[in-house]
Structure formats: structure tokens, C-alpha cells
Enzyme design. Structure first.
Site, PDB file in Angstrom:
ATOM      1  N   GLU A 152       0.843  -1.193   0.000  1.00  0.00           N
ATOM      2  CA  GLU A 152       0.000   0.000   0.000  1.00  0.00           C
ATOM      3  C   GLU A 152       0.880   1.245   0.000  1.00  0.00           C
ATOM      4  OE1 GLU A 152       1.353   1.215   3.781  1.00  0.00           O
ATOM      5  OE2 GLU A 152      -0.082   2.345   2.553  1.00  0.00           O
ATOM      6  N   ARG A 155      -1.058   7.819   2.207  1.00  0.00           N
ATOM      7  CA  ARG A 155      -0.522   8.873   3.061  1.00  0.00           C
ATOM      8  C   ARG A 155      -1.506   9.115   4.189  1.00  0.00           C
ATOM      9  NH1 ARG A 155      -1.161  13.292  -1.205  1.00  0.00           N
ATOM     10  NH2 ARG A 155      -2.935  11.930  -1.551  1.00  0.00           N
ATOM     11  N   PHE A 258       7.404  17.021  -2.784  1.00  0.00           N
ATOM     12  CA  PHE A 258       8.406  16.542  -1.814  1.00  0.00           C
ATOM     13  C   PHE A 258       9.712  17.314  -1.910  1.00  0.00           C
ATOM     14  CE2 PHE A 258       7.302  13.031   1.019  1.00  0.00           C
ATOM     15  CZ  PHE A 258       5.949  13.055   0.779  1.00  0.00           C
ATOM     16  N   CYS A 269       6.372   5.930   8.750  1.00  0.00           N
ATOM     17  CA  CYS A 269       6.877   5.218   7.566  1.00  0.00           C
ATOM     18  C   CYS A 269       8.294   5.603   7.150  1.00  0.00           C
ATOM     19  CB  CYS A 269       5.931   5.445   6.394  1.00  0.00           C
ATOM     20  SG  CYS A 269       4.351   4.638   6.647  1.00  0.00           S
ATOM     21  N   LYS A 272      11.481   4.887   9.566  1.00  0.00           N
ATOM     22  CA  LYS A 272      11.734   3.464   9.868  1.00  0.00           C
ATOM     23  C   LYS A 272      12.018   2.686   8.578  1.00  0.00           C
ATOM     24  CE  LYS A 272       7.238   1.113   9.838  1.00  0.00           C
ATOM     25  NZ  LYS A 272       7.368   0.281   8.652  1.00  0.00           N
ATOM     26  N   ARG A 339       4.499   9.857  15.932  1.00  0.00           N
ATOM     27  CA  ARG A 339       5.630   8.944  15.807  1.00  0.00           C
ATOM     28  C   ARG A 339       6.758   9.624  15.018  1.00  0.00           C
ATOM     29  NH1 ARG A 339       3.022   3.894  13.064  1.00  0.00           N
ATOM     30  NH2 ARG A 339       1.776   5.580  12.170  1.00  0.00           N
TER      31      ARG A 339
HETATM   32  C1  UDX Z   1       4.443   8.333   3.487  1.00  0.00           C
HETATM   33  C2  UDX Z   1       4.344   8.168   1.961  1.00  0.00           C
HETATM   34  O1  UDX Z   1       4.011   9.416   1.367  1.00  0.00           O
HETATM   35  C3  UDX Z   1       3.311   7.124   1.620  1.00  0.00           C
HETATM   36  O2  UDX Z   1       3.250   6.929   0.222  1.00  0.00           O
HETATM   37  C4  UDX Z   1       3.683   5.823   2.309  1.00  0.00           C
HETATM   38  O3  UDX Z   1       2.775   4.807   2.025  1.00  0.00           O
HETATM   39  C5  UDX Z   1       3.795   6.048   3.816  1.00  0.00           C
HETATM   40  O4  UDX Z   1       4.732   7.078   4.077  1.00  0.00           O
HETATM   41  P1  UDX Z   1       3.046   9.615   5.360  1.00  0.00           P
HETATM   42  O5  UDX Z   1       3.958   8.995   6.377  1.00  0.00           O
HETATM   43  O6  UDX Z   1       1.589   9.666   5.620  1.00  0.00           O
HETATM   44  O7  UDX Z   1       3.208   8.860   3.962  1.00  0.00           O
HETATM   45  O8  UDX Z   1       3.559  11.110   5.192  1.00  0.00           O
HETATM   46  P2  UDX Z   1       4.021  12.086   4.025  1.00  0.00           P
HETATM   47  O9  UDX Z   1       2.918  12.950   3.601  1.00  0.00           O
HETATM   48  O10 UDX Z   1       4.738  11.334   2.991  1.00  0.00           O
HETATM   49  O11 UDX Z   1       5.049  12.996   4.832  1.00  0.00           O
HETATM   50  C6  UDX Z   1       6.197  12.431   5.474  1.00  0.00           C
HETATM   51  C7  UDX Z   1       7.009  13.479   6.179  1.00  0.00           C
HETATM   52  O12 UDX Z   1       7.766  14.246   5.256  1.00  0.00           O
HETATM   53  C8  UDX Z   1       6.229  14.475   7.009  1.00  0.00           C
HETATM   54  O13 UDX Z   1       6.877  14.651   8.264  1.00  0.00           O
HETATM   55  C9  UDX Z   1       6.268  15.735   6.179  1.00  0.00           C
HETATM   56  O14 UDX Z   1       6.166  16.885   6.963  1.00  0.00           O
HETATM   57  C10 UDX Z   1       7.629  15.622   5.515  1.00  0.00           C
HETATM   58  N1  UDX Z   1       7.739  16.339   4.245  1.00  0.00           N
HETATM   59  C11 UDX Z   1       6.963  15.993   3.182  1.00  0.00           C
HETATM   60  C12 UDX Z   1       8.684  17.349   4.110  1.00  0.00           C
HETATM   61  O15 UDX Z   1       9.416  17.678   5.067  1.00  0.00           O
HETATM   62  N2  UDX Z   1       8.805  17.990   2.903  1.00  0.00           N
HETATM   63  C13 UDX Z   1       8.053  17.656   1.833  1.00  0.00           C
HETATM   64  O16 UDX Z   1       8.230  18.268   0.772  1.00  0.00           O
HETATM   65  C14 UDX Z   1       7.089  16.637   1.980  1.00  0.00           C
END
Ligand code: UDX
Length: 442
Positions: A152, A155, A258, A269, A272, A339
Site C-alpha cells: 500500500e 498517506r 516533496f 513510515c 523506519k 511517531r
Molecule cells: C508516506 C508516503 O508518502 C506514503 O506513500 C507511504 O505509504 C507512507 O509514508 P506519510 O507517512 O503519511 O506517507 O507522510 P508524508 O505525507 O509522505 O510525509 C512524510 C514526512 O515528510 C512528514 O513529516 C512531512 O512533513 C515531511 N515532508 C513531506 C517534508 O518535510 N517535505 C516535503 O516536501 C514533503
């Protein structure tokens, strides 16, 4: 189709409700009675927009129920493993005990479905090689069930949308062509229209499907640490990282997503997954191939400490008797998940170094209180900022983006803000009399 989900945490609860909403008959199984009771009342045990409504609607149709009784799996054909694979307590690798326990709890109830052969589907994020091992475990338990891997990519905050309208569907199928064909037929029936319509399908073996997930998350983590490294160079040279991200993002080989510089990534995610990936690569004898991920992790952690140091400097080199308002504790907005949260790390570190820290977060306050009882919590930003010597914006909730700098200035002791997410308009805050600092912007 008749499904069970094993594990009703984040992934399992969303998947169960989403599949029931598509017309499947779903039993969500979990060992946690309180969680199962809450779900049967239509309440998700975590914050996720749109999920409560989806659960309640599916419960009403009778196509969804939650239970602690694994024997209910006997009537179902497809069993989807959705348990967590957290980081090991004493090492960087993934802790697979919940995956193994899920399979063991399920095994006695397999092969009894009146609808055809049982299919066990792994959705948890696992180290490459896990599916092959689980296949052997199934055989050792004398089960004729088929096994497929189907990662999967949801987000948090968009979990329902990502599950019902995924970017892609990935199947990891058994090596044996006949087993692969039968497993695929069942998966195709699970993902029949409307979910599969227009959604790219990628098919590979077990190892490929397992690696798709960790490669995707490692790439995302790398993008973030890359832009954060550029942010540090921007700070040293007077350039603006937001403008750079925008300019390079127009190149569709790079893309605009990103690339937001800030205090870095957290959550259940990305941190880890990159550590477990490195650990697994080491086991496979290819440590050097992923050595860049160590740097990605280091850069990510450095961002947090850089903000602590920035705050220290802004406060004149001391935290003693300094009041710090921290806006945000969740690892990202629209989530109550703390987390590996960079925001909570920074708040705890400042508090540990003697500052008087007050945290506010629209959804994560209860979790903060449970995990960090020593941190003071305020109900909103204006209350948190009362008498503050400095304000830190660490999770870019819409509420914080919309803050009025003039109103906030009224309540603070010193109008100095560090925007750890580059979420505010520098000019607007400076015009209102604030000293405004952000990450990698002049
Ligand atoms: C992530 C993946 O996006 C998802 O596809 C996977 O299945 C699980 O892990 P999630 O953990 O929900 O999802 O968070 P995400 O929206 O990806 O953000 C991750 C972290 O990166 C956050 O702490 C966010 O603040 C940070 N981030 C994201 C940045 O610092 N800069 C960015 O440009 C984008």
C-alpha cells in the site's frame, strides 16, 4: 468477495472500510478488544479525515464488521495482512513479530472458504525476502493457501482517498506460474471495477513488490533531505530554497512534490523504512549500495538540531527562563500521529535543555500528553504564545498558516518567529513587526 483484514490499525481499518464500501464482505480482525469495540461503533481509533463516515456507512450496510475472533476468517476467502512493522527496539531493522503472529493466528482457519482457494495478501511494509519466508511458514502449517504481496502507498490524512483511488496497484506473485495465475485471478476480483479502472497495474515477483514500497519511500525521503541540504547552502549564501525548489520542480524529470525544505520528515513510515532498508541491504551483503540513505537519515536529523540551535541563538544563547511557544506536534498536518515527529523532537529537546515550552496542536495534544506528560499544552496558538520569547511553527496546520501576525504580536513578549516549515509569508510577518526566520530563505 469475502475478505478479512488482519490488524485494524491505520492501514487495516482504512482498507477494511474502503473494501466494504466497494461491495466486498469484510471482517476486520484485531487482538485489541477496545479498538474493535470502537470500530464497531463507527469510530476510528486515530484521526483520519473521512474515515469515520466511511466506517459508519459500511457498518450500516452490514458488509463490514470488526472482531477479535480469528475463527471468523473461516468463512472468508481473502485475508489481508495489515499489521505494523515498527523499527526494532534494539536495532534499525523491522520488527516482524506482528506479521508472523498474524499468519500463525490465521493459519488454522484457512482453506475452509466455500468460495475457492484461500489467498493471503501481505500489505504491510516488510524487508525484501519476507513473503518467501511466509510462504514457507504457510506450507509448514499445512495450509494450501496462496500468498501474494500487494503493498500500500497511502498517506496519512489522505488514507481513504489513496486507498480508493491509488496511483498504482502492485501485485507480487508466486514464482510457480499456476499459483501465480490463481492468485492473480483472486486479486483481480478484489480490485475489480471501479478501483482498478484507469489505475496502472504493475506485476512482479514477491521480492519486486516488497522492494517497490521501500524504494518509493526511500526516494521520497531522499528528495526531502536533498532539498534540506540545499537549504543549508542557501542559508550560507543568501539564496532562497523555495524559489530553487519551484524552479527545479518545473523540470518534470524532477517534479515539484516533496521538495519543501523544513525540519524534515517523520511519521510511522519514512524514517523506519529507510533504516530497515539499510539493515536488510546489510544482511544481503549490499550495504554500500544504500550508504546514501545513511546520509539522508543524518541530514534529516540534523534539520531538527539546526532549529534547536537557531532558537538558542535567537534567545541570546540561553534557554533559562525563556518561554517558547511551539505550534504543532504531529509529524504533519491533518494527523494526530506523533511517531518520529520532528516537531515533538524539537519541543522535547528545548524543554530538556531548560526552556519553558508550551505546545499546541489541533489534533495531537492528547497523544503528546500521553507520551510527554512533562510538556505544557495549550488549547490554541494564541494561548500558547502568551508571554512567549519566541514562537516556533513546526507543523504547518492550516490554522497556523492563517494566523494573524498582528493579533499574535499583541500576546507575545518578543515578536520573533522561526517558521520550521516555510509555511508563512515572510513579508507579511515582517511588516507586522516580527523578526521572521525560516529554513533556507533569506
Ligand atoms: C508516506 C508516503 O508518502 C506514503 O506513500 C507511504 O505509504 C507512507 O509514508 P506519510 O507517512 O503519511 O506517507 O507522510 P508524508 O505525507 O509522505 O510525509 C512524510 C514526512 O515528510 C512528514 O513529516 C512531512 O512533513 C515531511 N515532508 C513531506 C517534508 O518535510 N517535505 C516535503 O516536501 C514533503
Amino acid at each position: 468477495m469475502k475478505l478479512t483484514t488482519i490488524g485494524c490499525g491505520y492501514l487495516g481499518a482504512v482498507y477494511a472500510a474502503a473494501m466494504a464500501s466497494l461491495g466486498h464482505d469484510v471482517v476486520g480482525l484485531d487482538v485489541d478488544e477496545a479498538k474493535v469495540a470502537a470500530l464497531n461503533e463507527g469510530r476510528a481509533p486515530f484521526y483520519e479525515p473521512a474515515l469515520d463516515d466511511l466506517i459508519a456507512e459500511s457498518l450500516r450496510t452490514g458488509r463490514l464488521r470488526f472482531s477479535t475472533d480469528y475463527a471468523q476468517a473461516a468463512t472468508q476467502q481473502v485475508h489481508v495482512i495489515c499489521v505494523g512493522t515498527p523499527q526494532q527496539i534494539d536495532g534499525p531493522g523491522a520488527d516482524l513479530r506482528y506479521v508472523d503472529a498474524a499468519l500463525d493466528a490465521l493459519a488454522p482457519h484457512l482453506d475452509r472458504s466455500p468460495d475457492g482457494p484461500s489467498l493471503v495478501v501481505g500489505r504491510s511494509t516488510v524487508p525484501v525476502g519476507t513473503a518467501t519466508r511466509l510462504r514457507e511458514r504457510l506450507a509448514a502449517a499445512s495450509s494450501a493457501a496462496l500468498l501474494a504481496w500487494n503493498p500500500e502507498f497511502l498517506r496519512e490524512g489522505f488514507a481513504v482517498e489513496d486507498t480508493l483511488r491509488p496511483d498504482r496497484i502492485v501485485y507480487g506473485l508466486p514464482e510457480d506460474p499456476d499459483e501465480a495465475r490463481r492468485a492473480r485471478e483472486i486479486l483481480d476480483a478484489v480490485y475489480a471495477s471501479p478501483l482498478a479502472e484507469g489505475t496502472p497495474l504493475v506485476v512482479g515477483n514477491y521480492a519486486t513488490a516488497e522492494l517497490v514500497k521501500v524504494s518509493a519511500n526511500s526516494f521520497l525521503a531522499t528528495k526531502i533531505s536533498f532539498i534540506n541540504a540545499i537549504a543549508e547552502v542557501c542559508e550560507a549564501s543568501g539564496a532562497d530554497v523555495s524559489t530553487i525548489a519551484r524552479a527545479i520542480g518545473y523540470d518534470d524529470r524532477i517534479g515539484p512534490k516533496f521538495l519543501r525544505a523544513g525540519i524534515g520528515f517523520g511519521g510511522g513510515c519514512l524514517p523506519k523504512d529507510i533504516r530497515a532498508f539499510m539493515a536488510r541491504a546489510g544482511e544481503l551483503g549490499v550495504t554500500d549500495a544504500l550508504s546514501f540513505l545513511r546520509e539522508v537519515d543524518t541530514l534529516n536529523n540534523r534539520q531538527r538540531d539546526r532549529v534547536v540551535n537557531m532558537t538558542h541563538r535567537a534567545l541570546g544563547g540561553t534557554f533559562t527562563h525563556k518561554r517558547i511557544a511551539v505550534l504543532g506536534a504531529a509529524f504533519k498536518p491533518d494527523s494526530d500521529d506523533i511517531r518520529q515527529s520532528p516537531a515533538l523532537y524539537i519541543a522535547s529537546k528545548l524543554s530538556g535543555r531548560g526552556a519553558d515550552v508550551v505546545v499546541t496542536d489541533p489534533a495531537a495534544a492528547d497523544n503528546v500528553h500521553a507520551q510527554r506528560p512533562n510538556l505544557a499544552i495549550a488549547p490554541d496558538a494564541l494561548t500558547a504564545a502568551q508571554g512567549a520569547d519566541i514562537v516556533l511553527l513546526l507543523t504547518e496546520w492550516a490554522q497556523f498558516r492563517a494566523l494573524d501576525p498582528v493579533a499574535l504580536r499583541e500576546v507575545v513578549a518578543t515578536p520573533w518567529i522561526i517558521d520550521g516549515r516555510n509555511a508563512l509569508d515572510p513579508q507579511r510577518w515582517r511588516d507586522a513587526g516580527w523578526t521572521y526566520q525560516s529554513i533556507g530563505r533569506p
